[in-house]
Design a protein around this motif. Structure first.
Motif, mmCIF file in Angstrom:
data_model
loop_
_atom_site.group_PDB
_atom_site.id
_atom_site.type_symbol
_atom_site.label_atom_id
_atom_site.label_comp_id
_atom_site.label_asym_id
_atom_site.label_seq_id
_atom_site.Cartn_x
_atom_site.Cartn_y
_atom_site.Cartn_z
ATOM 1 N N GLU A 77 0.820 -1.202 0.000
ATOM 2 C CA GLU A 77 0.000 0.000 0.000
ATOM 3 C C GLU A 77 0.857 1.256 0.000
ATOM 4 N N ALA A 78 0.360 2.291 -0.661
ATOM 5 C CA ALA A 78 1.020 3.590 -0.591
ATOM 6 C C ALA A 78 0.802 4.176 0.799
ATOM 7 N N SER A 79 1.711 5.014 1.236
ATOM 8 C CA SER A 79 1.642 5.606 2.565
ATOM 9 C C SER A 79 0.401 6.486 2.733
ATOM 10 N N ARG A 80 -0.364 6.244 3.795
ATOM 11 C CA ARG A 80 -1.506 7.111 4.105
ATOM 12 C C ARG A 80 -1.018 8.509 4.463
ATOM 13 N N THR A 81 0.105 8.570 5.179
ATOM 14 C CA THR A 81 0.653 9.859 5.553
ATOM 15 C C THR A 81 1.039 10.670 4.321
ATOM 16 N N ALA A 82 1.601 10.002 3.311
ATOM 17 C CA ALA A 82 1.981 10.708 2.081
ATOM 18 C C ALA A 82 0.755 11.328 1.422
ATOM 19 N N ALA A 137 -2.207 19.667 -9.043
ATOM 20 C CA ALA A 137 -2.264 18.891 -10.285
ATOM 21 C C ALA A 137 -1.953 17.420 -10.060
ATOM 22 N N ILE A 138 -1.135 17.114 -9.048
ATOM 23 C CA ILE A 138 -0.699 15.738 -8.848
ATOM 24 C C ILE A 138 -1.749 14.886 -8.126
ATOM 25 N N LEU A 139 -2.774 15.534 -7.541
ATOM 26 C CA LEU A 139 -3.827 14.812 -6.835
ATOM 27 C C LEU A 139 -5.039 14.577 -7.728
ATOM 28 N N ASP A 140 -5.770 13.501 -7.463
ATOM 29 C CA ASP A 140 -7.009 13.270 -8.208
ATOM 30 C C ASP A 140 -8.127 14.121 -7.611
ATOM 31 N N ASP A 141 -9.259 14.170 -8.307
ATOM 32 C CA ASP A 141 -10.361 15.048 -7.896
ATOM 33 C C ASP A 141 -10.871 14.715 -6.495
ATOM 34 N N LYS A 142 -10.966 13.432 -6.191
ATOM 35 C CA LYS A 142 -11.462 13.027 -4.867
ATOM 36 C C LYS A 142 -10.520 13.492 -3.761
ATOM 37 N N ALA A 143 -9.228 13.299 -3.969
ATOM 38 C CA ALA A 143 -8.253 13.703 -2.957
ATOM 39 C C ALA A 143 -8.259 15.216 -2.770
ATOM 40 N N LEU A 177 4.431 12.386 -2.568
ATOM 41 C CA LEU A 177 4.033 13.154 -3.744
ATOM 42 C C LEU A 177 4.748 14.500 -3.804
ATOM 43 N N ASP A 178 5.944 14.563 -3.266
ATOM 44 C CA ASP A 178 6.760 15.772 -3.374
ATOM 45 C C ASP A 178 6.939 16.136 -4.845
ATOM 46 N N THR A 179 6.986 17.432 -5.135
ATOM 47 C CA THR A 179 7.025 17.874 -6.532
ATOM 48 C C THR A 179 8.332 18.546 -6.928
ATOM 49 N N LEU A 180 9.378 18.419 -6.120
ATOM 50 C CA LEU A 180 10.627 19.094 -6.451
ATOM 51 C C LEU A 180 11.143 18.676 -7.825
ATOM 52 N N GLY A 181 11.018 17.379 -8.133
ATOM 53 C CA GLY A 181 11.480 16.911 -9.430
ATOM 54 C C GLY A 181 10.737 17.554 -10.586
ATOM 55 N N LEU A 182 9.485 17.941 -10.347
ATOM 56 C CA LEU A 182 8.708 18.639 -11.373
ATOM 57 C C LEU A 182 9.045 20.125 -11.398
#
Length: 281
Positions: A5-10, A36-42, A91-96
């Motif tokens: 599972e992906a991290s809930r905290t993340a 932008a990196i999150l889906d609509d529900k999140a 879901l850090d975005t530094l790379g983007l």
């Protein structure tokens, strides 16, 4: 965190960064990819949670630690650093966002394989180009040095490690082993945040801190390692770090929230810390 599972905290942290862009008008930390990196529900869940005033201080701390990391990175790039390792990236975005791409700065993202697979799915779904090097690692079971080396990282060249939102969830020996690894490099530095022992909190605030800790445990990601700011500088110095900047609650508020500066003595809470070696002459 369950291995599949992906991290809930993340997820939660990414939601706070996204909500900060709207709820707080991004006055601490601007991130064009946070939503932008999150889906609509999140996104909907994050924005709804932002209406709860009790969430605001934690959300601002999330923004402040990202801003602090960006500020440290800017200074380190000016000093010649061209390698950045984001540990437990979520879901850090530094790379983007990487504003130093044209200078040759490479971003290595290290995370648990399950969380990293989830991030790749989100990037693909959002149509975002992944301009970073992914390094899947289980911190408790795999050797970070070996995994980084296979992806082109040079331990003998200057680097900045960014390690946010991870320390409390690891065993103490795992935390200190990683810090020793960073200190063994050439011209390296690290940004990380940590939480204090509950005994450091005054009685009137300890109950809330205990409730937050209990909530983390209930979600399957308990706090394991808490660090004491009275002891940590000496421990880091013994590892080889010679420049240490530690912002506690008062320091963070003064720097990023416009609060009046004061000593902050006795104000236990989350800390953001930057440590690096003195660069070779």
């Amino acid at each position: 965190m369950e291995s599949k599972e992906a991290s809930r905290t993340a997820r939660t942290v990414a939601g706070h960064r996204a909500a900060h862009q709207i709820a707080d008008n991004a006055f601490v930390f601007k991130d064009p990819y946070a939503r932008a990196i999150l889906d609509d529900k999140a996104l909907a869940e994050a924005d709804a949670r932002a209406l709860n005033s009790s969430e605001r201080m934690f959300r601002l701390f999330i923004a402040a630690r990202s801003r602090f990391a960006d500020d440290c990175l800017a200074a380190e790039v000016e000093r010649g650093v061209r390698q950045v390792v984001v540990l437990g990236a979520g879901l850090d975005t530094l790379g983007l966002r990487n504003p130093y791409r044209d200078l040759g700065v490479t971003v290595f993202e290290v995370d648990h394989p399950a969380t990293q697979a989830w991030k790749r799915e989100r990037l693909s779904a959002a149509g975002l180009a992944a301009d970073m090097t992914f390094v899947p690692v289980d911190f408790e079971r795999e050797d970070l040095s070996e995994r980084l080396a296979t992806q082109g990282f040079r331990h003998d060249e200057p680097a900045l490690y960014i390690w946010l939102g991870v320390v409390p969830y690891l065993e103490r020996e795992t935390v200190f082993s990683l810090l020793r690894f960073v200190a063994s490099g050439t011209g390296t530095g690290i940004v990380f945040d940590y939480s204090e022992p509950l005994d450091n909190y005054p009685p009137e605030r300890r109950a809330r801190a205990e409730a937050i800790r209990a909530k983390a445990a209930a979600t399957g990601e308990p706090w394991i390692t808490l660090l004491d700011p009275a002891e940590l500088p000496a421990e880091l110095t013994a590892m080889g770090f010679q420049h240490i900047e530690d912002l506690g609650p008062a320091g963070t508020a003064a720097r990023y929230f416009g609060a009046a500066p004061h000593s902050g003595k006795g104000e236990a809470g989350p800390h953001i810390l930057f440590a690096r070696q003195t660069p070779p002459a």
